[in-house]
Design a protein around this motif. Sequence first.
Motif, mmCIF file in Angstrom:
data_model
loop_
_atom_site.group_PDB
_atom_site.id
_atom_site.type_symbol
_atom_site.label_atom_id
_atom_site.label_comp_id
_atom_site.label_asym_id
_atom_site.label_seq_id
_atom_site.Cartn_x
_atom_site.Cartn_y
_atom_site.Cartn_z
ATOM 1 N N THR A 92 0.836 -1.198 0.000
ATOM 2 C CA THR A 92 0.000 0.000 0.000
ATOM 3 C C THR A 92 0.870 1.246 0.000
ATOM 4 O OG1 THR A 92 -1.730 -1.185 1.192
ATOM 5 C CG2 THR A 92 -1.830 1.210 1.252
ATOM 6 N N LYS A 93 1.926 1.232 0.820
ATOM 7 C CA LYS A 93 2.849 2.368 0.896
ATOM 8 C C LYS A 93 3.539 2.582 -0.451
ATOM 9 C CE LYS A 93 6.141 4.083 4.277
ATOM 10 N NZ LYS A 93 7.011 3.730 5.402
ATOM 11 N N MET A 94 3.948 1.507 -1.094
ATOM 12 C CA MET A 94 4.615 1.580 -2.399
ATOM 13 C C MET A 94 3.672 2.195 -3.439
ATOM 14 S SD MET A 94 7.430 0.950 -3.907
ATOM 15 C CE MET A 94 8.242 0.425 -5.379
ATOM 16 N N ALA A 95 2.407 1.760 -3.430
ATOM 17 C CA ALA A 95 1.437 2.282 -4.379
ATOM 18 C C ALA A 95 1.213 3.779 -4.152
ATOM 19 C CB ALA A 95 0.119 1.527 -4.254
ATOM 20 N N THR A 96 1.102 4.183 -2.901
ATOM 21 C CA THR A 96 0.899 5.598 -2.574
ATOM 22 C C THR A 96 2.107 6.428 -2.996
ATOM 23 O OG1 THR A 96 -0.513 5.007 -0.717
ATOM 24 C CG2 THR A 96 0.429 7.222 -0.705
ATOM 25 N N CYS A 97 3.302 5.951 -2.688
ATOM 26 C CA CYS A 97 4.518 6.680 -3.064
ATOM 27 C C CYS A 97 4.646 6.772 -4.581
ATOM 28 C CB CYS A 97 5.753 6.015 -2.458
ATOM 29 S SG CYS A 97 5.876 6.185 -0.666
ATOM 30 N N ASN A 98 4.328 5.693 -5.287
ATOM 31 C CA ASN A 98 4.374 5.705 -6.756
ATOM 32 C C ASN A 98 3.435 6.756 -7.322
ATOM 33 O OD1 ASN A 98 6.197 4.078 -8.178
ATOM 34 N ND2 ASN A 98 5.102 2.243 -7.569
ATOM 35 N N LYS A 99 2.227 6.823 -6.769
ATOM 36 C CA LYS A 99 1.246 7.799 -7.236
ATOM 37 C C LYS A 99 1.759 9.223 -6.970
ATOM 38 C CE LYS A 99 -2.557 8.643 -5.048
ATOM 39 N NZ LYS A 99 -3.834 8.559 -4.377
ATOM 40 N N ASP A 100 2.325 9.449 -5.780
ATOM 41 C CA ASP A 100 2.834 10.773 -5.425
ATOM 42 C C ASP A 100 4.074 11.156 -6.231
ATOM 43 O OD1 ASP A 100 0.789 10.907 -3.583
ATOM 44 O OD2 ASP A 100 2.072 10.521 -1.843
ATOM 45 N N ALA A 101 4.778 10.180 -6.780
ATOM 46 C CA ALA A 101 5.994 10.444 -7.545
ATOM 47 C C ALA A 101 5.711 10.734 -9.020
ATOM 48 C CB ALA A 101 6.942 9.257 -7.438
ATOM 49 N N ALA A 102 4.446 10.766 -9.398
ATOM 50 C CA ALA A 102 4.086 11.032 -10.795
ATOM 51 C C ALA A 102 4.718 12.346 -11.247
ATOM 52 C CB ALA A 102 2.570 11.091 -10.952
ATOM 53 N N GLY A 103 5.329 12.332 -12.413
ATOM 54 C CA GLY A 103 5.949 13.539 -12.956
ATOM 55 C C GLY A 103 7.426 13.676 -12.608
ATOM 56 N N LYS A 104 7.901 12.869 -11.678
ATOM 57 C CA LYS A 104 9.325 12.902 -11.321
ATOM 58 C C LYS A 104 10.049 11.827 -12.133
ATOM 59 C CE LYS A 104 8.608 14.371 -6.500
ATOM 60 N NZ LYS A 104 7.573 15.281 -6.812
ATOM 61 N N ALA A 105 11.313 12.068 -12.428
ATOM 62 C CA ALA A 105 12.072 11.094 -13.204
ATOM 63 C C ALA A 105 13.516 11.047 -12.728
ATOM 64 C CB ALA A 105 12.022 11.449 -14.685
ATOM 65 N N GLY A 106 14.179 9.974 -13.063
ATOM 66 C CA GLY A 106 15.602 9.839 -12.781
ATOM 67 C C GLY A 106 15.950 9.937 -11.306
ATOM 68 N N ASP A 107 17.015 10.684 -11.016
ATOM 69 C CA ASP A 107 17.504 10.812 -9.645
ATOM 70 C C ASP A 107 16.481 11.472 -8.727
ATOM 71 O OD1 ASP A 107 19.875 9.580 -10.289
ATOM 72 O OD2 ASP A 107 21.003 11.446 -10.534
ATOM 73 N N GLU A 108 15.706 12.405 -9.273
ATOM 74 C CA GLU A 108 14.689 13.071 -8.450
ATOM 75 C C GLU A 108 13.655 12.047 -7.963
ATOM 76 O OE1 GLU A 108 11.386 16.675 -8.699
ATOM 77 O OE2 GLU A 108 12.152 15.802 -10.554
ATOM 78 N N ARG A 109 13.208 11.178 -8.869
ATOM 79 C CA ARG A 109 12.230 10.147 -8.498
ATOM 80 C C ARG A 109 12.843 9.155 -7.518
ATOM 81 N NH1 ARG A 109 7.482 7.762 -10.237
ATOM 82 N NH2 ARG A 109 7.364 5.536 -9.843
ATOM 83 N N LYS A 110 14.064 8.751 -7.779
ATOM 84 C CA LYS A 110 14.756 7.797 -6.919
ATOM 85 C C LYS A 110 14.866 8.345 -5.496
ATOM 86 C CE LYS A 110 19.004 5.055 -6.923
ATOM 87 N NZ LYS A 110 20.244 4.815 -7.631
ATOM 88 N N ALA A 111 15.272 9.614 -5.361
ATOM 89 C CA ALA A 111 15.406 10.239 -4.053
ATOM 90 C C ALA A 111 14.040 10.366 -3.372
ATOM 91 C CB ALA A 111 16.060 11.615 -4.179
ATOM 92 N N PHE A 112 13.017 10.757 -4.148
ATOM 93 C CA PHE A 112 11.670 10.885 -3.592
ATOM 94 C C PHE A 112 11.168 9.543 -3.072
ATOM 95 C CE2 PHE A 112 7.117 10.456 -3.920
ATOM 96 C CZ PHE A 112 6.684 11.518 -3.156
#
Length: 77
Positions: free
Chosen positions: A14-34
Amino acid sequence: MEKGAAKAPTAQQTKMATCNKDAAGKAGDERKAFMKECLSAKPPTQQEKMSLCNKDAAGKTGDERKAFMKECLSAKK
């Protein structure tokens, strides 16, 4: 349990799904860090939750504030 019946997702799923949804629009290192920060975040303590909800309730009064605070404090984040 029936064969083929879906199991309820675990807390981590559930946490992974929520974080994935919140990370929409981020890519690369920014997404990885988020994602690293999001997945390692601990849920807020009741005191922290109260402080955040109070701040979000600014401008609300009476029954509207009471209803908002009840919903906010019972929300699982």
